[in-house]
Design a protein around this motif. Structure first.
Motif, mmCIF file in Angstrom:
data_model
loop_
_atom_site.group_PDB
_atom_site.id
_atom_site.type_symbol
_atom_site.label_atom_id
_atom_site.label_comp_id
_atom_site.label_asym_id
_atom_site.label_seq_id
_atom_site.Cartn_x
_atom_site.Cartn_y
_atom_site.Cartn_z
ATOM 1 N N PRO A 268 1.392 -1.257 -0.014
ATOM 2 C CA PRO A 268 -0.463 -0.166 0.124
ATOM 3 C C PRO A 268 0.813 1.747 -0.090
ATOM 4 C CG PRO A 268 -0.371 -1.474 1.525
ATOM 5 C CD PRO A 268 0.809 -2.146 1.179
ATOM 6 N N LEU A 269 2.026 1.512 1.271
ATOM 7 C CA LEU A 269 2.814 2.605 0.926
ATOM 8 C C LEU A 269 3.110 2.659 -0.797
ATOM 9 C CD1 LEU A 269 4.132 2.291 4.393
ATOM 10 C CD2 LEU A 269 3.224 4.086 3.414
ATOM 11 N N ALA A 270 3.703 1.664 -1.537
ATOM 12 C CA ALA A 270 4.477 1.860 -2.687
ATOM 13 C C ALA A 270 3.765 2.016 -3.578
ATOM 14 C CB ALA A 270 5.227 0.178 -3.155
ATOM 15 N N ILE A 271 2.113 1.438 -3.556
ATOM 16 C CA ILE A 271 1.661 2.092 -4.323
ATOM 17 C C ILE A 271 0.894 3.701 -4.603
ATOM 18 C CG2 ILE A 271 -1.443 1.108 -5.256
ATOM 19 C CD1 ILE A 271 -0.571 -1.660 -4.981
ATOM 20 N N LEU A 272 0.620 4.071 -3.337
ATOM 21 C CA LEU A 272 -0.228 5.137 -2.789
ATOM 22 C C LEU A 272 1.035 6.564 -2.912
ATOM 23 C CD1 LEU A 272 -2.395 3.948 -0.142
ATOM 24 C CD2 LEU A 272 -2.970 4.746 -1.816
ATOM 25 N N ILE A 273 2.364 5.987 -2.359
ATOM 26 C CA ILE A 273 2.915 7.508 -2.000
ATOM 27 C C ILE A 273 4.544 7.000 -2.652
ATOM 28 C CG2 ILE A 273 4.505 8.195 -0.380
ATOM 29 C CD1 ILE A 273 2.268 7.858 1.626
ATOM 30 N N VAL A 274 5.530 6.080 -2.751
ATOM 31 C CA VAL A 274 6.783 5.543 -3.191
ATOM 32 C C VAL A 274 6.696 5.901 -4.462
ATOM 33 C CG1 VAL A 274 8.758 4.371 -2.652
ATOM 34 C CG2 VAL A 274 7.490 4.526 -0.935
ATOM 35 N N GLY A 275 5.687 5.040 -5.563
ATOM 36 C CA GLY A 275 5.509 3.990 -6.582
ATOM 37 C C GLY A 275 5.568 6.345 -7.500
ATOM 38 N N PRO A 276 4.494 6.497 -7.586
ATOM 39 C CA PRO A 276 4.430 7.597 -8.122
ATOM 40 C C PRO A 276 4.931 8.835 -7.527
ATOM 41 C CG PRO A 276 1.938 7.361 -6.416
ATOM 42 C CD PRO A 276 3.262 6.271 -5.804
ATOM 43 N N ILE A 277 5.942 8.665 -6.077
ATOM 44 C CA ILE A 277 6.782 10.601 -6.046
ATOM 45 C C ILE A 277 8.109 9.799 -7.076
ATOM 46 C CG2 ILE A 277 8.714 11.101 -4.731
ATOM 47 C CD1 ILE A 277 6.461 11.078 -2.909
ATOM 48 N N THR A 278 8.759 8.407 -7.222
ATOM 49 C CA THR A 278 8.999 8.028 -7.771
ATOM 50 C C THR A 278 9.423 8.057 -9.189
ATOM 51 O OG1 THR A 278 9.276 6.021 -6.869
ATOM 52 C CG2 THR A 278 10.563 6.680 -5.811
ATOM 53 N N ASN A 279 8.446 7.398 -9.366
ATOM 54 C CA ASN A 279 7.689 7.531 -11.012
ATOM 55 C C ASN A 279 8.110 9.436 -10.944
ATOM 56 O OD1 ASN A 279 6.697 6.398 -13.075
ATOM 57 N ND2 ASN A 279 5.072 6.654 -13.144
ATOM 58 N N VAL A 280 7.647 10.216 -10.415
ATOM 59 C CA VAL A 280 7.822 11.387 -11.110
ATOM 60 C C VAL A 280 9.000 11.823 -11.034
ATOM 61 C CG1 VAL A 280 7.584 13.896 -10.304
ATOM 62 C CG2 VAL A 280 5.617 12.334 -10.664
#
Length: 641
Positions: A268-280
């Motif tokens: 959940p942390l990956a999909i909600l926070i870490v993933g979006p930030i690092t993807n940007v």
């Protein structure tokens, strides 16, 4: 240890003194210092010492290469430092150094399959360009799937290597990567009615299709397939969570619960926070480099071309490669890799020029495998053996590489797969149109690169550059070395490990052992017994430095399967048992038992002759070492059984 006191004092003085050292570690040949102030280092003074092979900054540390006696020298360093902690001071490492170290650890293990994918795509492009296959053929579909699979599932593979780098359960890392690729995430989180749009009217405008218990889910429209950066950061977060859980959960239930909770919290942390930030962030990095390339392809190309080869020396070239991998994964085309494509041809041309001009038999012997390796884009043997020791040669290689890069930039040539060396030309064929223009340009650029590097090196070569260093001990007559193992002998050039195959670690031979008993090939003193027991260094009574290295990457076994019978400083006689290896245990653990036996100071002798193939038993004569000062009839040069 007394003989190293002066050397250590000299090293410490020229790295800013004892008070400038935060921590120190060592590997098989070098001391690694973490320093308070890097500007205090007097590198030129250090490299002038005959007892120091090289010195350089790499990965945030200052490395001093002192040879296979490093373990003894390290002990003296510890004494003079008053027992400073040998563990790396991670908190003192800069953000950039830490990031570079991480990217290197994560991407390096994947290079083999990335290259294989590049070759597959190059072959496919060639087959379609010549109309042997069409995109509707079954063979095309299968080959295309083979070439794309590694990129599509890159988060899974990098999940594993990232977990290894962060000391996390690697299978949990793979699970985190696999979760990002589940098709239902794409269909459920990026389609349907838009609930609302976040950051409307900005560069980061994102539609929200679904929520997680009311929290908006910012899932990229293209998903996480083909991405590099997000999974690295996600696994990093997961490793911290796993570490915390291990401290909190009782050991009696930890085996069953730790992985479950790690995944439950991290995803959940990956999909909600870490993933979006690092993807940007990943997109911004690519956009920034693309923007610079759009403004001036020439400046971008020259900068990458001139920096690439020096970065290889320090192992810092992976961040550049990561951008290229991302470009290929997301769009199937890249402009970064062409900027460094010709570097290996420049290094190879330098070696060829030295080969033609030198009178050193040792240099000529080393040149051939270095050139072969260079043609297949393994340039470390060329760099460390030929260009870097004579700095102008390295500069010529950089200039040659820049010429080729400039040609490719001016023609806006792109690559459609990750593949280098002579096998990499097919990566310039456009798989959609079948156009050969990029291939032709790449060939021209590579020829220009090689010509510039070759001519500059050939015309400026001086015979005094062939230097043979002397040692305190001097071999005055031919000496025979015996086989330390029973098994099948092979030439060192056939080694799976490029460092041994290139003879960068000395001339010698390979034995594929059939029994686990290891004896000393010479009479002398044990100089090094690596803590894992997989490698032993011996200096003979006549000054021959012999390295016995059991297996490939067997240091990772941490001593399991190895039982040394000797210690550092112990005197041994030729044929004395020094080690026992449980070959079955090593093989079952997934490691090769291919054993390397090399003379690490090979350049101090006129010639080293080795048996090339066949079966050998312990104590069979397999190597002849011939000194410079010994006049031997030619018929005796081949006296190797």
């Amino acid at each position: 240890m007394e003989k190293y006191q002066a050397l250590v004092s000299f090293i410490l003085k020229n790295i800013g003194g004892r008070e400038n050292v935060l921590s120190v570690t060592h590997c098989m040949t070098r001391l690694r210092f973490t320093l308070k102030d890097d500007s205090l280092v007097q590198k030129e003074a250090l490299v002038k010492s005959s007892e120091i092979m090289s010195a350089q900054f790499a990965g945030g540390r200052f490395q001093v290469v002192v040879g296979t006696n490093v373990a003894e020298i390290f002990q003296v360093v510890q004494e003079q430092l008053g027992g400073k902690n040998a563990a790396p001071d991670e908190e003192k490492k800069g953000l950039v150094s830490a990031l570079v170290d991480t990217i290197t650890k994560v991407i390096t293990p994947v290079l083999g399959i990335l290259t294989a994918s590049g070759l597959l795509q190059g072959i496919l492009a060639l087959l379609t360009a010549t109309h042997i296959l069409s995109i509707n053929d079954g063979a095309y579909i299968i080959l295309h799937a083979m070439g794309q699979a590694v990129f599509y599932f890159l988060p899974v593979t990098l999940g594993y290597t990232s977990a290894k780098a962060f000391k996390m359960n690697p299978f949990v890392g793979m699970m985190l990567g696999a979760t990002l690729l589940i098709p239902e995430l794409m269909t459920g989180l990026t389609s349907g009615d838009v609930l609302y749009t976040l950051f409307n009217g900005t560069l980061f405008q994102t539609p929200v299709y679904n929520t997680f218990f009311g929290i908006p889910i910012l899932f990229p429209a293209s998903g996480y397939q083909y991405t590099v950066i997000p999974i690295i950061f996600i696994v990093y977060v997961g490793s911290k969570i796993e570490s915390w859980l291990k401290r909190m959960i009782p050991s009696v239930i930890a085996h069953n619960v730790t992985s479950f909770l790690t995944i439950l919290i991290t995803v959940p942390l990956a999909i909600l926070i870490v993933g979006p930030i690092t993807n940007v962030l990943s997109s911004l990095i690519s956009a920034g480099v693309s923007g610079l390339y759009t403004i001036s392809p020439i400046i971008t190309s020259l900068a990458v071309a001139l920096l690439y080869q020096p970065l290889v020396i320090f192992g810092l070239h992976w961040p550049i490669s990561a951008i290229g991998i991302t470009n290929l994964a997301q769009s199937g085309v890249d402009y970064i890799f062409p900027m460094s494509f010709t570097a290996n041809f420049a290094q190879t041309a330098v070696v060829l020029a030295v080969f033609l001009r030198t009178r050193s038999k040792d240099q000529k012997t080393l040149a051939i495998p270095a050139m072969v390796s260079g043609l297949f884009c393994i340039i470390e043997p060329a760099i460390y053996g030929f260009s870097l020791p004579v700095k102008k040669r390295f500069a010529f290689s950089m200039i040659g590489g820049a010429v080729g890069s400039l040609i490719l930039a001016l023609s806006a040539t792109k690559m459609y797969a990750m593949s280098f060396g002579i096998l990499g030309f097919a990566a310039f064929i456009n798989p959609e149109t079948g156009s050969m223009n990029g291939l032709i340009t790449a060939i021209i650029a590579s020829i220009a690169t090689a010509a510039v590097a070759f001519i500059l090196t050939y015309m400026t070569f001086k015979s005094k550059e062939d230097v043979v260093q002397s040692e305190e001990k001097e071999l005055v007559k031919t000496e025979f070395l015996i086989s330390p193992l029973e098994g099948q002998i092979k030439p060192i050039e056939s080694a799976a490990d490029p460092s041994f195959a290139s003879k960068a670690l000395g001339n010698g031979f390979i034995i594929v052992p059939e029994k686990g008993e290891v004896v000393s090939p010479v009479s002398g003193v044990i100089k090094t017994v690596f803590p894992s027991g997989h490698a032993i260094g011996i200096t003979s009574d006549t000054g021959i430095d012999v390295l016995i290295h059991i297996g490939i990457d067997t240091v990772e076994l941490e001593g399991k399967g190895f039982k040394p019978f000797v210690k550092k400083g112990q005197t041994v006689t030729q044929g004395e048992k020094i080690l026992e290896v449980d070959l079955k245990k090593v093989i079952n653990a997934g490691y090769s038992v291919e054993t390397f036996v090399t003379v690490t100071n090979s350049n101090q002798f006129l010639d080293i002759l080795c048996q090339q193939n066949g079966s050998v038993k312990i104590k069979d004569k397999v190597m002849t070492v011939i000194p410079f000062n010994n006049q031997i009839e030619s018929k005796n040069l081949a006296e190797v059984h």
